[in-house]
Design a protein around this motif. Structure first.
Motif, PDB file in Angstrom:
ATOM      1  N   VAL A 198      39.895 -51.520  -7.584  1.00 57.87           N
ATOM      2  CA  VAL A 198      38.824 -52.139  -6.803  1.00 57.87           C
ATOM      3  C   VAL A 198      37.557 -51.285  -6.851  1.00 57.87           C
ATOM      4  CG1 VAL A 198      38.129 -52.918  -4.503  1.00 57.87           C
ATOM      5  CG2 VAL A 198      40.458 -53.341  -5.306  1.00 57.87           C
ATOM      6  N   SER A 199      37.703 -49.973  -6.727  1.00 57.05           N
ATOM      7  CA  SER A 199      36.519 -49.101  -6.755  1.00 57.05           C
ATOM      8  C   SER A 199      35.800 -49.199  -8.093  1.00 57.05           C
ATOM      9  CB  SER A 199      36.911 -47.651  -6.447  1.00 57.05           C
ATOM     10  OG  SER A 199      37.495 -46.993  -7.556  1.00 57.05           O
ATOM     11  N   GLU A 200      36.530 -49.258  -9.190  1.00 55.81           N
ATOM     12  CA  GLU A 200      35.896 -49.388 -10.507  1.00 55.81           C
ATOM     13  C   GLU A 200      35.186 -50.730 -10.627  1.00 55.81           C
ATOM     14  OE1 GLU A 200      38.281 -48.538 -13.897  1.00 55.81           O
ATOM     15  OE2 GLU A 200      39.097 -46.677 -13.075  1.00 55.81           O
ATOM     16  N   ASP A 201      35.814 -51.785 -10.152  1.00 50.99           N
ATOM     17  CA  ASP A 201      35.194 -53.112 -10.213  1.00 50.99           C
ATOM     18  C   ASP A 201      33.899 -53.136  -9.398  1.00 50.99           C
ATOM     19  OD1 ASP A 201      34.987 -55.989 -10.609  1.00 50.99           O
ATOM     20  OD2 ASP A 201      35.664 -56.175  -8.534  1.00 50.99           O
TER      21      ASP A 201
ATOM     22  N   PRO B  65      39.776 -57.641  -1.366  1.00 54.06           N
ATOM     23  CA  PRO B  65      38.571 -57.195  -2.067  1.00 54.06           C
ATOM     24  C   PRO B  65      37.362 -58.108  -1.884  1.00 54.06           C
ATOM     25  CG  PRO B  65      40.477 -56.839  -3.451  1.00 54.06           C
ATOM     26  CD  PRO B  65      40.966 -57.613  -2.249  1.00 54.06           C
ATOM     27  N   ASP B  66      37.580 -59.415  -1.857  1.00 55.09           N
ATOM     28  CA  ASP B  66      36.436 -60.324  -1.687  1.00 55.09           C
ATOM     29  C   ASP B  66      35.762 -60.116  -0.328  1.00 55.09           C
ATOM     30  OD1 ASP B  66      36.813 -61.401  -4.182  1.00 55.09           O
ATOM     31  OD2 ASP B  66      37.882 -63.187  -3.483  1.00 55.09           O
ATOM     32  N   GLU B  67      36.550 -59.854   0.692  1.00 50.17           N
ATOM     33  CA  GLU B  67      35.970 -59.606   2.013  1.00 50.17           C
ATOM     34  C   GLU B  67      35.237 -58.267   2.038  1.00 50.17           C
ATOM     35  OE1 GLU B  67      38.876 -62.265   4.880  1.00 50.17           O
ATOM     36  OE2 GLU B  67      39.011 -60.082   4.974  1.00 50.17           O
ATOM     37  N   LEU B  68      35.768 -57.286   1.338  1.00 53.92           N
ATOM     38  CA  LEU B  68      35.077 -56.003   1.237  1.00 53.92           C
ATOM     39  C   LEU B  68      33.740 -56.165   0.508  1.00 53.92           C
ATOM     40  CD1 LEU B  68      37.970 -53.534   0.332  1.00 53.92           C
ATOM     41  CD2 LEU B  68      36.710 -53.653   2.488  1.00 53.92           C
TER      42      LEU B  68
ATOM     43  N   ASP C  34      31.198 -57.761   2.702  1.00 51.89           N
ATOM     44  CA  ASP C  34      30.731 -56.834   3.733  1.00 51.89           C
ATOM     45  C   ASP C  34      29.746 -55.821   3.162  1.00 51.89           C
ATOM     46  OD1 ASP C  34      31.014 -56.454   6.520  1.00 51.89           O
ATOM     47  OD2 ASP C  34      32.190 -54.632   6.196  1.00 51.89           O
ATOM     48  N   LEU C  35      30.062 -55.305   1.980  1.00 49.42           N
ATOM     49  CA  LEU C  35      29.159 -54.362   1.328  1.00 49.42           C
ATOM     50  C   LEU C  35      27.848 -55.048   0.948  1.00 49.42           C
ATOM     51  CD1 LEU C  35      29.017 -51.417   0.426  1.00 49.42           C
ATOM     52  CD2 LEU C  35      30.059 -52.102  -1.745  1.00 49.42           C
ATOM     53  N   SER C  36      27.934 -56.272   0.504  1.00 44.08           N
ATOM     54  CA  SER C  36      26.726 -57.032   0.171  1.00 44.08           C
ATOM     55  C   SER C  36      25.876 -57.255   1.417  1.00 44.08           C
ATOM     56  CB  SER C  36      27.111 -58.375  -0.444  1.00 44.08           C
ATOM     57  OG  SER C  36      27.830 -58.192  -1.652  1.00 44.08           O
ATOM     58  N   ARG C  37      26.550 -57.466   2.547  1.00 39.51           N
ATOM     59  CA  ARG C  37      25.821 -57.646   3.807  1.00 39.51           C
ATOM     60  C   ARG C  37      25.046 -56.374   4.156  1.00 39.51           C
ATOM     61  NH1 ARG C  37      29.950 -58.608   6.533  1.00 39.51           N
ATOM     62  NH2 ARG C  37      29.921 -60.847   6.220  1.00 39.51           N
TER      63      ARG C  37
END
Length: 394
Positions: free
Chosen positions: A264-267, A371-374, A377-380
């Motif tokens: 996930v971190s790499e993506d 991951p999609d929720e993360l 949230d990061l995009s927010r």
């Protein structure tokens, strides 16, 4: 026996047929002996035997043995934190007149320990460019007894050339210690690459659930273990078997957790490269990250921690963006099941290399949420920063 005595003396029970997958939690201060002769000879048991609860129980020995196997070492020493792992190494090998070399990106409390504790006691230190590689040979004189590495740096993510640094240090007679918390022994094994000490904050990926403080030092030379145990005995430092039991439980799922968090971190790192609020993504898996070629050669996999250098924003905007988070928590640790973000101040902790970024550094620890929720949230968070920047420009 009198009832009062029966209250104190536990009865023996039949354990035939009992087997459990869980490691028992052995709590003890006093260790008792079967007879007078064994008590009189207790000093001969050494650090692998049981003499007093402070120095270990079967629970702590199990965790030590498991970490030793993962690191391909001969012994592991457990201490109360990752920082204690670093300082225990230094206290065991450095004397007045000696010097230790520290990478400029090291965990800030390591810098503080060198400047505030070692230096007043006549033990010198120098900070060096973490990307120096074999060039570190020029910094190693007869006073340098220990070269410290942290790869990658837990804030700015430079990956160090550990084999090259080890070769240079060995040629000059210096020992090498490595903070391996980011990689864990699943991704990188410092001892296999020639380091003398492999240190980890078990608080992070081994514990894995943000509920314990523990550190470890694994070595291939039993004499180095002996020195550290003597230091810990002198200071009266030990670890709780309850903490070790939590680490033993956490380590069982560490392989799955680290693999998922790394993917996930790499993506996320690749997707964030072109974001308008991101000046630079610091992730070892990206070719633009300092030391990427070393990461690809020696590691090739990732854990869940990386950083973003953001476009310039003020503290008010950063506070608002952090407060808008719904899934990520705001916290300075990492490696647990809950995803975390934390702004980090870097320039104040640099002396050998300049930190010239104008915007803040945001450290991200990926947990086990969807991951999609993360990502949402990061995009927010980044959107709030973007609006603040636009409003200020207007």
């Amino acid at each position: 026996m009198h009832d009062q005595t029966l209250c104190v003396h536990h009865p023996a029970v039949d354990e035939e047929g009992y087997a459990s997958l869980a490691v028992p939690t052995h709590r003890a201060s006093t260790i008792v002996y079967p007879d007078g002769a064994s008590f009189m000879a207790r000093k001969y048991r050494g650090f692998d035997g049981y003499t007093y609860g402070l120095h270990g129980t079967p629970t702590t020995r199990t965790l030590e043995a498991q970490l030793t196997a993962l690191h391909d070492g001969v012994r592991t020493v457990l201490v109360p934190s990752g920082q204690a792992a670093v300082t225990t190494v230094m206290l065991s090998v450095l004397m007045p007149g000696d010097k230790v070399l520290i990478p400029d990106h090291a965990y800030p409390p390591v810098r503080s320990f060198c400047t505030e504790y070692l230096a007043p006691r006549g033990i010198a230190h120098d900070f060096y460019d973490p990307l120096i590689g074999a060039g570190i040979a020029e910094l190693i004189d007869e006073t340098v007894k220990l070269v410290w590495v942290e790869s990658p740096g837990s804030n700015t993510m430079e990956v160090q050339d550990v084999p090259a640094i080890v070769a240079a240090a060995k040629a000059k007679g210096a020992l090498v210690g490595c903070d391996n918390t980011w990689a864990t022994p699943l991704i990188f094994k410092p001892l296999v690459h020639g380091a003398d000490f492999a240190c980890e904050a078990l608080t992070k990926y081994v514990g894995g659930h943000s509920d314990l403080l523990l550190g470890s030092i694994t070595v291939k030379d039993i004499a180095l273990r002996q020195k550290m145990k003597e230091i810990l005995r002198g200071f009266g430092i030990g670890v709780s078997p309850d903490e070790c039991q939590l680490a033993l439980r956490g380590i069982e799922t560490m392989g799955l957790r680290v693999a998922h968090m790394g993917r996930v971190s790499e993506d996320f790192a690749r997707r964030l490269v072109d974001h308008p609020m991101v000046e630079r993504v610091l992730h070892p898996a990206l070719p633009s990250c300092p030391g990427h070629a070393i990461w690809k050669r020696d590691m090739g996999r990732s854990s869940g921690l990386f950083s973003l250098v953001l476009k310039p924003v003020d503290d008010e905007a950063m506070s608002a963006a952090l407060s808008a988070l719904r899934v990520f928590a705001i916290g300075a640790s990492w490696g647990g099941t809950r995803s975390l973000v934390a702004p980090q101040a870097i320039a104040q902790d640099r002396s050998a290399t300049a930190w010239t970024a104008k915007g803040p550094l945001l450290r991200i620890s990926i947990g086990l949420e969807e991951p999609d929720e993360l990502w949402a949230d990061l995009s927010r968070l980044l959107s709030v920063l973007g609006r603040a920047t636009a409003n200020k420009a207007a």
